[in-house]
Design a protein around this motif. Structure first.
Motif, PDB file in Angstrom:
ATOM      1  N   ALA A 206      -4.803   7.429  -3.314  1.00 52.67           N
ATOM      2  CA  ALA A 206      -3.826   7.675  -2.252  1.00 52.67           C
ATOM      3  C   ALA A 206      -4.514   7.793  -0.905  1.00 52.67           C
ATOM      4  O   ALA A 206      -4.008   7.297   0.119  1.00 52.67           O
ATOM      5  CB  ALA A 206      -3.037   8.945  -2.562  1.00 52.67           C
ATOM      6  N   GLN A 207      -5.682   8.433  -0.890  1.00 49.12           N
ATOM      7  CA  GLN A 207      -6.438   8.582   0.354  1.00 49.12           C
ATOM      8  C   GLN A 207      -6.923   7.224   0.864  1.00 49.12           C
ATOM      9  O   GLN A 207      -6.868   6.941   2.068  1.00 49.12           O
ATOM     10  CB  GLN A 207      -7.614   9.526   0.139  1.00 49.12           C
TER      11      GLN A 207
ATOM     12  N   ILE B 187       0.715   4.355  -2.604  1.00 53.86           N
ATOM     13  CA  ILE B 187       0.498   5.747  -2.186  1.00 53.86           C
ATOM     14  C   ILE B 187       1.494   6.666  -2.882  1.00 53.86           C
ATOM     15  O   ILE B 187       1.128   7.729  -3.414  1.00 53.86           O
ATOM     16  CB  ILE B 187       0.628   5.879  -0.658  1.00 53.86           C
TER      17      ILE B 187
ATOM     18  N   ASN C 260       0.824  -1.207   0.000  1.00 55.28           N
ATOM     19  CA  ASN C 260       0.000   0.000   0.000  1.00 55.28           C
ATOM     20  C   ASN C 260       0.857   1.256   0.000  1.00 55.28           C
ATOM     21  O   ASN C 260       0.527   2.256  -0.653  1.00 55.28           O
ATOM     22  CB  ASN C 260      -0.920   0.012   1.227  1.00 55.28           C
ATOM     23  N   ILE C 261       1.946   1.224   0.735  1.00 61.50           N
ATOM     24  CA  ILE C 261       2.834   2.395   0.822  1.00 61.50           C
ATOM     25  C   ILE C 261       3.426   2.725  -0.542  1.00 61.50           C
ATOM     26  O   ILE C 261       3.545   3.900  -0.926  1.00 61.50           O
ATOM     27  CB  ILE C 261       3.942   2.136   1.870  1.00 61.50           C
TER      28      ILE C 261
ATOM     29  N   THR D 225      -3.623   1.871   5.382  1.00 59.00           N
ATOM     30  CA  THR D 225      -2.347   1.774   6.092  1.00 59.00           C
ATOM     31  C   THR D 225      -2.496   2.229   7.537  1.00 59.00           C
ATOM     32  O   THR D 225      -1.897   1.646   8.453  1.00 59.00           O
ATOM     33  CB  THR D 225      -1.279   2.618   5.372  1.00 59.00           C
ATOM     34  N   GLU D 226      -3.294   3.276   7.753  1.00 62.45           N
ATOM     35  CA  GLU D 226      -3.526   3.757   9.119  1.00 62.45           C
ATOM     36  C   GLU D 226      -4.275   2.720   9.947  1.00 62.45           C
ATOM     37  O   GLU D 226      -3.992   2.529  11.143  1.00 62.45           O
ATOM     38  CB  GLU D 226      -4.310   5.072   9.087  1.00 62.45           C
TER      39      GLU D 226
ATOM     40  N   ASN E  13       7.278   5.039   5.742  1.00 57.51           N
ATOM     41  CA  ASN E  13       6.529   5.782   4.737  1.00 57.51           C
ATOM     42  C   ASN E  13       7.525   6.399   3.746  1.00 57.51           C
ATOM     43  O   ASN E  13       8.539   6.959   4.150  1.00 57.51           O
ATOM     44  CB  ASN E  13       5.703   6.881   5.417  1.00 57.51           C
TER      45      ASN E  13
ATOM     46  N   THR F  79       6.740   8.721   1.165  1.00 55.04           N
ATOM     47  CA  THR F  79       6.222   9.860   0.410  1.00 55.04           C
ATOM     48  C   THR F  79       7.246  10.990   0.253  1.00 55.04           C
ATOM     49  O   THR F  79       7.119  11.815  -0.663  1.00 55.04           O
ATOM     50  CB  THR F  79       4.951  10.426   1.087  1.00 55.04           C
TER      51      THR F  79
ATOM     52  N   CYS G 174      -5.610   4.192   0.177  1.00 56.54           N
ATOM     53  CA  CYS G 174      -4.462   3.401   0.630  1.00 56.54           C
ATOM     54  C   CYS G 174      -3.912   3.929   1.948  1.00 56.54           C
ATOM     55  O   CYS G 174      -3.488   3.148   2.811  1.00 56.54           O
ATOM     56  CB  CYS G 174      -3.361   3.403  -0.435  1.00 56.54           C
ATOM     57  N   ASN G 175      -3.914   5.253   2.099  1.00 59.65           N
ATOM     58  CA  ASN G 175      -3.431   5.845   3.342  1.00 59.65           C
ATOM     59  C   ASN G 175      -4.335   5.448   4.513  1.00 59.65           C
ATOM     60  O   ASN G 175      -3.847   5.145   5.613  1.00 59.65           O
ATOM     61  CB  ASN G 175      -3.379   7.363   3.210  1.00 59.65           C
ATOM     62  N   LYS G 176      -5.646   5.444   4.269  1.00 54.25           N
ATOM     63  CA  LYS G 176      -6.586   5.032   5.310  1.00 54.25           C
ATOM     64  C   LYS G 176      -6.374   3.568   5.695  1.00 54.25           C
ATOM     65  O   LYS G 176      -6.357   3.227   6.875  1.00 54.25           O
ATOM     66  CB  LYS G 176      -8.026   5.234   4.833  1.00 54.25           C
TER      67      LYS G 176
END
Length: 333
Positions: free
Chosen positions: A220-221, A197, A193-194, A227-228, A244, A246, A223-225
């Motif tokens: 990206a949003q 992103i 996922n990272i 990952t969180e 991360n 980014t 995948c970021n969710k």
């Protein structure tokens, strides 16, 4: 008759899929070689590029033998070699690491569904070559200190057996600690996922199409969710999460790739991610993790569907091998 045995639908589909992915990889690697400065990373990308180019040569031979049209895939028109770097040298190591993981799994599946001897030999060789690439990437990442190992677990004092049903508990009651299989699946899904992103943020930065920019940003949003969520599960048990990446995106706004290639790349990674989520769900033994994977799979699946619709809308969706429509053929008489 044995000399003229046709390729089965899984064999033909495996070749077609590999052609699409390798023709895309050639574009990505050629652009990377124009900008990468680290000698170790450069040599690995040279090797990865040579593998993809050799695959294309062999794949075209297979298609010609079967009188099957060679796919268009991706060409020089889909890459701008004069565009500045979009990602750092170090990120390309992480990118190659994840792509090699996908390659090893894909070639293993293709070998398992191949019947003809030449197909089995071909995909076995592809697996060996990709394993060599994976070793090179892993050794380099460890040497440079940029690979974050998955969490460790301490060995038990003795062999134990599960005696209580609350081993499966997730939402209610006391939750047991995660087992090693569950930890490993969450960790590697976070790794993948990272990388998505970073690609989605980078592609949203350079695409010239508002519709695609919004799609990449949405991805990206999502995948970021995800990952969180995975990170919060780790945090509950004081386990470390992957790094991360980014910060490894440059500030370039010049597109190195065509919108078609960037959308296909994200779409293919998302489709694979749904499969990895499903594989992880199948071995989960805690109800809360099963529920998380089921919900996240649905969200990722909807995003993948929207991506396919965009490919179709713009005329970029090259049709995979498909069986004859007998009803349609009958109408032509």
């Amino acid at each position: 008759m044995r000399k003229n045995i046709r390729l089965t639908s899984p064999e033909l589909s495996a070749l077609w899929t590999q052609y699409m992915n390798d023709s895309m990889s050639i574009c990505v690697f050629k652009h990377a070689l124009k900008n990468v400065e680290d000698k170790d990373v450069y040599s690995i990308i040279v090797y990865a590029l040579s593998l993809s180019q050799n695959h294309i040569v062999q794949l075209e031979k297979f298609f010609k033998q079967e009188n099957y049209p060679i796919p268009i895939g991706f060409t020089e028109e889909d890459v701008n070699l004069e565009a500045p770097a979009l990602f750092s040298d170090i990120f390309y190591l992480q990118y190659l690491y994840v792509m090699a993981l996908h390659g090893m799994n894909g070639y293993s599946l293709s070998t398992g569904t191949a019947i003809r001897n030449d197909q089995r030999k071909y995909f076995v060789q592809c697996s060996k070559d990709t394993m060599k690439l994976f070793d090179q990437v892993m050794d380099t990442m460890l040497k440079k200190g940029v690979f974050i190992r998955p969490p460790f677990i301490n060995p038990p004092h003795d062999v134990d057996f599960v005696t209580k049903q609350n081993y499966l508990t997730g939402w209610f009651g006391k939750r047991r600690p995660m087992n090693g299989i569950e930890i490993g699946n969450i960790y590697y899904n976070m790794q993948k996922n990272i990388v998505k992103i970073v690609l989605e943020i980078g592609f949203s930065q350079v695409t010239q199409t508002k519709e695609l920019r919004q799609y990449f940003q949405r991805g990206a949003q999502i995948c970021n969710k995800h990952t969180e969520i995975f990170g919060s599960i780790f945090a509950e048990e004081y386990l470390p999460s992957p790094k991360n990446w980014t910060t490894e995106i440059t500030n370039s706004t010049v597109p190195p790739f065509s919108d078609k290639l960037m959308l296909f790349h994200i779409e293919s990674l998302v489709a694979v991610a749904v499969g990895y989520y499903g594989a992880a769900l199948s071995v989960c033994q805690r109800r809360d993790l099963i529920t998380h994977y089921g919900r996240l799979m649905m969200e990722m699946g909807k995003y993948a569907e929207d991506g396919v619709n965009l490919l179709i809308k713009h005329g970029w969706f090259e049709q995979p091998p498909i069986t004859d429509d007998r009803n349609e053929l009958a109408k032509k008489k």
